[in-house]
Enzyme design. Structure first.
Site, PDB file in Angstrom:
ATOM      1  N   GLN A 169       0.806  -1.223   0.000  1.00  0.00           N
ATOM      2  CA  GLN A 169       0.000   0.000   0.000  1.00  0.00           C
ATOM      3  C   GLN A 169       0.838   1.272   0.000  1.00  0.00           C
ATOM      4  O   GLN A 169       0.705   2.120  -0.872  1.00  0.00           O
ATOM      5  CB  GLN A 169      -0.913   0.019   1.242  1.00  0.00           C
ATOM      6  CG  GLN A 169      -2.020  -0.997   1.249  1.00  0.00           C
ATOM      7  CD  GLN A 169      -2.871  -0.898   2.511  1.00  0.00           C
ATOM      8  OE1 GLN A 169      -2.654  -0.033   3.363  1.00  0.00           O
ATOM      9  NE2 GLN A 169      -3.829  -1.782   2.640  1.00  0.00           N
ATOM     10  N   GLY A 170       1.692   1.397   1.001  1.00  0.00           N
ATOM     11  CA  GLY A 170       2.301   2.684   1.321  1.00  0.00           C
ATOM     12  C   GLY A 170       3.036   3.374   0.196  1.00  0.00           C
ATOM     13  O   GLY A 170       2.736   4.503  -0.168  1.00  0.00           O
TER      14      GLY A 170
ATOM     15  N   ARG B 124       9.228   0.775  12.815  1.00  0.00           N
ATOM     16  CA  ARG B 124       8.144  -0.200  12.945  1.00  0.00           C
ATOM     17  C   ARG B 124       8.307  -1.149  14.126  1.00  0.00           C
ATOM     18  O   ARG B 124       7.324  -1.510  14.781  1.00  0.00           O
ATOM     19  CB  ARG B 124       8.037  -1.023  11.650  1.00  0.00           C
ATOM     20  CG  ARG B 124       7.452  -0.250  10.496  1.00  0.00           C
ATOM     21  CD  ARG B 124       7.410  -1.103   9.242  1.00  0.00           C
ATOM     22  NE  ARG B 124       6.745  -0.402   8.150  1.00  0.00           N
ATOM     23  CZ  ARG B 124       6.608  -0.893   6.930  1.00  0.00           C
ATOM     24  NH1 ARG B 124       7.077  -2.107   6.654  1.00  0.00           N
ATOM     25  NH2 ARG B 124       5.991  -0.209   5.989  1.00  0.00           N
TER      26      ARG B 124
ATOM     27  N   HIS C 222       4.740  -9.282   8.734  1.00  0.00           N
ATOM     28  CA  HIS C 222       4.656  -8.506   7.502  1.00  0.00           C
ATOM     29  C   HIS C 222       5.769  -8.791   6.499  1.00  0.00           C
ATOM     30  O   HIS C 222       5.508  -8.915   5.306  1.00  0.00           O
ATOM     31  CB  HIS C 222       4.670  -7.024   7.859  1.00  0.00           C
ATOM     32  CG  HIS C 222       4.485  -6.098   6.702  1.00  0.00           C
ATOM     33  ND1 HIS C 222       3.397  -6.146   5.871  1.00  0.00           N
ATOM     34  CD2 HIS C 222       5.270  -5.077   6.241  1.00  0.00           C
ATOM     35  CE1 HIS C 222       3.489  -5.196   4.951  1.00  0.00           C
ATOM     36  NE2 HIS C 222       4.622  -4.549   5.144  1.00  0.00           N
TER      37      HIS C 222
END
Length: 540
Positions: A66-67, A295, A356
């Site tokens: 997405q990012g 993160r 992830h």
């Protein structure tokens, strides 16, 4: 692993060239994410290419990204700053050469994507860039709002489809890499539902098989991400490195009973804040950068807050966003929230961390070469040294482009290989029938994913890691000796293989560094552990 676990099993399935369909190619590319697609395009400049993928061309982590993609595109940014941010986030284990190579290649490769039809979002005629955690400048370019990966993949897929000497084979499950007596990679054996087993002989092979988020109960990854490439490389004798390092994304949508869906950290870069179950902001208590901390810190902070408040999740607050702008800027997330009746202008978004990204992988040099002649690796399946102990957000798509191009170029032009053009080889590999009881593969997979989440997750401790390794070892005794005839069974064997290696490496790293956090060893120990852990299957 101990010899008992594999019992010297080199291949998961029997091989008999006399009864198996065979194909021949100059360069075999396994995987159709950003790295595999880019490798195929580059290799096709010099030779014939066969590109195979486990599902369809859209079944990849790239498609779901997405990012955005990080690159120096603004006048107030610089290569020096991007390099510094990457190295700082990598916590002492980044390869400076790899970092410099990837960062400096970024602008050129993004312009090339645009030439091939990628449509990055623009403001006043310039590529729009945004800020993400760990970055000191806004440098994350995005496409179609929050569908950057798909936008890049579509451009690459069109380029691949327009290249006549690239043969695309979808729904080809690669079971194993094939090596000769000199341990050179000469191709792969795989399975197609329509035709059964097939062997593809190749002068050179590029492995771009992605990661293994599906080893965990909670993950952002698609069903295909079962670490098959890492397991097959391990069986072939490739060196795996940094297997203890797995990145957990801090914010995935948490709806009980629903699969986890990524909520890009770009939202936090543009002003979203995290609240606990009491609707109190908490990240300032954990890091000076609050929601924009790296993160690993945000994920551990969320987990700690969940434990302290006895809750299953925290919240992402974007109620202060302009709703229409949000809908346009983040259409995928907007649609996702609406599907669960979440009104982002009035409601909080429930989130929690999920597995992830695999930072560890097959060790390569700066040319994409592995320790096995004829085998190259790139993308999430490779360990290039770029990420160190923690990946800087949005560096992965860039790495896939850079090392995909490099691996494809070298796999199609290397003259020092003894393999040359592929030729027919007579080969027969039999597997004896096991007399041990059979465990249900579905139950093993589900139990393994729960075990990995519980014992080899965001926070770890020695006792739990030992327990994980011993339980996996037990399952292996009753699964690894079996002969399966469908991808579901082979995936189970691959998941057990890679999970064991991850637990083993995490147990051995008795310190906390980057995404690897040991409750029993909470500090960085440079004197003993400022190094990489490498694993290689012992030869029979």
């Amino acid at each position: 692993m101990s010899p008992k676990q594999t019992e010297d099993r080199r291949y998961l399935a029997p091989i008999d060239t006399a009864s198996t369909q065979q194909l021949f190619t100059d360069c075999l590319v396994i995987g159709a994410g950003v790295a595999g697609l880019r490798a195929a395009i580059e290799a096709a400049s010099n030779c014939d290419v066969t590109l195979v993928c486990k599902g369809s061309l859209s079944d990849s982590n790239t498609w779901q990204a997405q990012g955005g993609i990080a690159s120096v595109l603004d006048s107030d940014d610089s290569f020096k700053l991007h390099i510094a941010d990457t190295i700082r986030t990598g916590c002492g284990l980044c390869d400076d050469t790899a970092v410099g190579l990837v960062v400096r290649s970024g602008p050129e490769l993004i312009l090339q994507l645009i030439e091939w039809g990628a449509e990055f979002d623009k403001v006043a005629g310039r590529i729009d860039v945004t800020l993400e955690g760990g970055h000191s400048r806004a440098r994350v370019a995005h496409a179609h709002g929050d569908s950057t990966g798909r936008g890049i993949a579509e451009a690459l897929i069109r380029k691949v489809a327009d290249t006549p000497n690239i043969n695309i084979i979808e729904h080809f499950y690669t079971i194993d890499l094939i090596t000769n007596d000199d341990n050179e990679c000469v191709g792969a054996i795989g399975y197609r539902p329509r035709t059964g087993f097939e062997i593809i002989w190749a002068a050179n092979t590029v492995m771009a098989t992605g990661g293994g988020g599906r080893l965990y109960r909670e993950t952002t990854n698609p069903d295909a991400a079962t670490a098959d490439g890492l397991a097959m490389a391990w069986r072939a004798g490739a060196i795996l490195r940094d297997m203890e390092f797995v990145q957990f994304h801090p914010t995935t949508l948490y709806i009980a009973g629903a699969s986890r869906a990524l909520i890009t950290e770009t939202l936090r870069g543009e002003g979203a804040i995290l609240l606990d179950c009491g609707h109190k902001r908490f990240m300032q208590a954990y890091h000076e950068d609050a929601e924009l901390a790296p993160r690993d810190i945000v994920s551990r902070s969320i987990l700690d807050r969940m434990l302290k408040t006895n809750s299953t999740h925290v919240y992402l607050d974007i109620r202060h966003f302009d709703k229409e702008h949000f809908k346009k800027r983040f259409p995928l997330i907007s649609e996702l929230c609406e599907s669960f009746d979440i009104d982002v202008s009035a409601d909080l978004i429930p989130v929690r961390p999920s597995a992830h990204y695999m930072i560890g992988g097959v060790k390569t040099d700066m040319e994409g070469r592995t320790n096995i002649a004829g085998l190259y690796a790139c993308g999430e399946a490779a360990s290039t040294g770029l990420h160190g102990a923690n990946r800087l957000g949005s560096n992965s798509l860039l790495e896939g482009l850079v090392f995909g191009r490099i691996a494809g170029a070298n796999a199609s032009t290397e003259q020092n290989s003894h393999i040359r053009r592929p030729a027919y080889r007579r080969m027969k590999y039999d597997i004896g029938v096991s007399d041990r009881s059979r465990l249900d593969a579905s139950d093993v997979r589900n139990s393994l994913r729960a075990l990995m989440w519980r014992n080899v997750g965001i926070t770890r401790k020695g006792r739990a890691l030992t327990e994980a390794r011993e339980i996996i070892e037990f399952w292996q005794r009753y699964v690894m000796d079996k002969v399966f005839d469908t991808p579901f069974g082979w995936e189970c064997q691959n998941m057990l293989t890679v999970s064991y290696l991850m637990a083993q490496s995490a147990e051995q790293r008795r310190e906390s560094r980057g995404v690897h956090y040991r409750v029993d060893f909470p500090d960085v120990d440079d004197a003993n552990f400022a190094r990489h852990f490498e694993l290689q299957r012992p030869t029979a």
